[in-house]
Design a protein around this motif. Structure first.
Motif, mmCIF file in Angstrom:
data_model
loop_
_atom_site.group_PDB
_atom_site.id
_atom_site.type_symbol
_atom_site.label_atom_id
_atom_site.label_comp_id
_atom_site.label_asym_id
_atom_site.label_seq_id
_atom_site.Cartn_x
_atom_site.Cartn_y
_atom_site.Cartn_z
ATOM 1 N N GLU A 161 64.318 26.116 78.748
ATOM 2 C CA GLU A 161 63.302 25.562 79.368
ATOM 3 C C GLU A 161 64.036 24.526 80.336
ATOM 4 N N TRP A 162 63.437 24.450 81.583
ATOM 5 C CA TRP A 162 64.206 23.676 82.688
ATOM 6 C C TRP A 162 63.178 22.482 83.056
ATOM 7 N N TYR A 163 63.472 21.113 83.011
ATOM 8 C CA TYR A 163 62.532 20.054 83.649
ATOM 9 C C TYR A 163 63.340 19.369 84.814
ATOM 10 N N SER A 164 62.408 18.688 85.379
ATOM 11 C CA SER A 164 62.885 17.596 86.156
ATOM 12 C C SER A 164 63.502 16.599 85.436
ATOM 13 N N TRP A 165 64.303 15.835 85.801
ATOM 14 C CA TRP A 165 65.083 14.787 85.248
ATOM 15 C C TRP A 165 65.239 13.443 85.856
ATOM 16 N N ASN A 166 65.017 12.419 85.156
ATOM 17 C CA ASN A 166 65.233 11.020 85.564
ATOM 18 C C ASN A 166 66.487 10.472 84.786
ATOM 19 N N PRO A 167 67.842 10.431 85.649
ATOM 20 C CA PRO A 167 69.036 10.112 84.891
ATOM 21 C C PRO A 167 68.885 8.432 84.716
#
Length: 521
Positions: free
Chosen positions: A462-468
């Motif tokens: 599963e791929w998600y947007s990400w907040n580093p």
């Protein structure tokens, strides 16, 4: 009366002697530990069924130990993988998600494996790459950074062991390029030394390349440590087969490049999202590769070049195999081989043309599956293999159990010792990995986090947007599903097939449940 008294005295002396013997037994020395990392090593070994690989020493070592055939890294790149396995924590706990993340800055109080063993009387020594590059983490070791003397120049202290060549012309070129690069940006990977040809085949003794030189350091250290009363924990980190593929000529001569098969699956998986692949920036640093395209483009590396690269990788693996043969022979000679727990592992896999790519840094199994082989004193089963799921994060608790020391309660891996005793027993029902795709290496220029679960029948991502900054995921962007039974090389993403809907739902729930719900009973 005197006779009875004498008898009483004799009995008392005997009893006291027995009591003294029972309460003052000399403490049995715990087994030593030799923890061997081989950088970028995929299961390209004879014992893993590779018919091309010339790896007699590792194969023989496996015949005396246990080979794990389904071991997965927690992230297919050096820093996150090594931070995870050395702390017993998974990447979302270490917060080490890519190469630039430094676990000691993010988790100052975390206790690493050698730190933990030191608490229980082990003398800890580090030779080579154990954490990412030259992050020796002096807190972890009694002797944190043993290096060959010839490689200790002041300008080389932040340089990686894989960047050294034999050729004088290449050395001069590297120094010139480095000066130019550091003027543009002073902080660089490998301190700016990672330039030069992608391969070298020099007709020299094994010890003239860095890995051979550090093997000599390790041998001398082992000779010294063998004389100590304390057991030792040595981390020995080899740099090859990391790029560049530079190894003594005799190991190149083991192979006919025309007989080395090209990748069975040379294309990016059909129906894969547009950001699953890395840009191959690692290979792009080397001569002649600075203009290679992204794998998710029409670019293809020529067959002749592919054969040369693959030849170099195999030669580099054989070089490390030769060094390990020499090391093990030395351990037998000085009498410590039998009382040492020895474990050999790779930190992640490496693509040799698979998915139109050269390198690691994906969530595909060619990058996630790694070798792991262990041999230890008084081992019950020798020469055995298990296909049960294991993960690199399992090594920390496993070595604690084998050494007879306390296992930290916060471990996020599982001791695999029961598998050694019973290789076919019921075990974990899944293995978990993840990968942080950064904008500068993504085909679409965006940032994502991909979470992977491998089961016996499927590989699901599963791929998600990400907040580093916050380390949190946003919206789900895409999913991938591969039928491992019918498509082990991951040719086609079948997640969107209508007949796979229930499987996707089931695996999504299992992925969300995480590693704790996959543990063996």
């Amino acid at each position: 009366m005197k006779k009875n008294y004498a008898s009483y005295c004799l009995i008392s002396i005997i009893a006291l002697t027995i009591f003294s013997c029972n309460t003052h037994k000399p403490e049995v020395k715990k087994p030593n530990i030799l923890f061997i990392s081989i950088d970028d090593l995929r299961p390209t070994l004879g014992v893993y069924g590779d018919s091309i690989a010339v790896t007699p020493n590792i194969d023989y070592f496996a015949s005396e130990g246990m080979t794990f055939r389904q071991t997965f890294t927690q992230s297919a790149v050096c820093a996150p993988s090594r931070a995870s396995l050395m702390t017993g924590l998974r990447p979302d706990s270490t917060r080490v998600w890519h190469l630039g993340d430094k676990f000691r800055e993010l988790k100052p109080d975390v206790v690493t494996m050698p730190q933990h063993f030191s608490k229980f009387g082990y003398h800890t020594v580090n030779v080579g790459k154990m954490f990412h590059n030259y992050m020796p983490d002096s807190i972890s070791w009694d002797e944190p950074d043993l290096r060959p003397e010839q490689f200790k120049r002041p300008t080389w202290l932040n340089r990686d062991g894989e960047t050294f060549y034999i050729s004088k012309d290449v050395q001069k070129s590297q120094a010139t390029k480095r000066d130019s690069l550091l003027k543009l940006r002073p902080m660089r990977y490998a301190d700016g030394w990672n330039t030069g040809p992608a391969w070298e085949s020099a007709d020299v003794h094994d010890s003239l390349y860095y890995d051979g030189a550090q093997t000599e350091i390790a041998k001398r250290a082992l000779t010294r440590l063998a004389k100590n009363d304390k057991p030792f924990y040595m981390g020995l980190g080899y740099f090859r087969p990391h790029l560049p593929f530079a190894a003594p000529k005799k190991y190149w001569d083991y192979y006919n490049p025309e007989e080395i098969p090209l990748a069975a699956n040379p294309n990016v998986p059909k129906n894969a999202p547009g950001y699953t692949m890395n840009s191959m920036y690692e290979l792009r640093s080397y001569d002649g590769f600075n203009k290679i395209g992204h794998p998710q483009s029409d670019f293809k590396i020529k067959e002749e070049t592919s054969r040369k690269l693959k030849h170099g990788y195999y030669a580099s693996v054989s070089y490390i195999d030769g060094l390990l043969g020499d090391l093990f022979a030395h351990m037998k000679e000085i009498g410590i081989y039998e009382n040492t727990i020895i474990i050999i592992w790779g930190d992640h896999g490496w693509k040799l043309g698979e998915h139109n790519s050269w390198g690691k840094m994906t969530n595909y199994n060619i990058d996630l599956k790694v070798p792991m082989i262990i041999r230890y004193p008084n081992q019950e089963n020798r020469g055995m293999q298990t296909f049960a799921f294991t993960e690199l994060v399992d090594m920390f608790p496993s070595l604690c159990e084998l050494a007879g020391i306390e296992t930290p309660k916060y471990m996020q891996g599982t001791s695999f010792v029961p598998l050694i005793k019973e290789p076919n027993r019921q075990w974990k029902n899944a293995a978990f990995s993840q990968f942080h795709r950064r904008p500068k290496v993504s085909a679409d220029g965006n940032r994502y986090m991909g979470y992977s679960i491998n089961t016996k029948k499927h590989h699901y991502i599963e791929w998600y947007s990400w907040n580093p900054e916050t380390g949190t995921r946003g919206d789900q962007k895409d999913v991938e599903l591969y039928d491992i039974e019918s498509d082990p090389n991951e040719f086609v993403n079948i997640a969107s097939n209508s007949n796979q809907k229930k499987i996707v739902e089931t695996l999504s729930k299992q992925l969300e449940g995480g590693w704790r719900k996959a543990l063996p009973n």
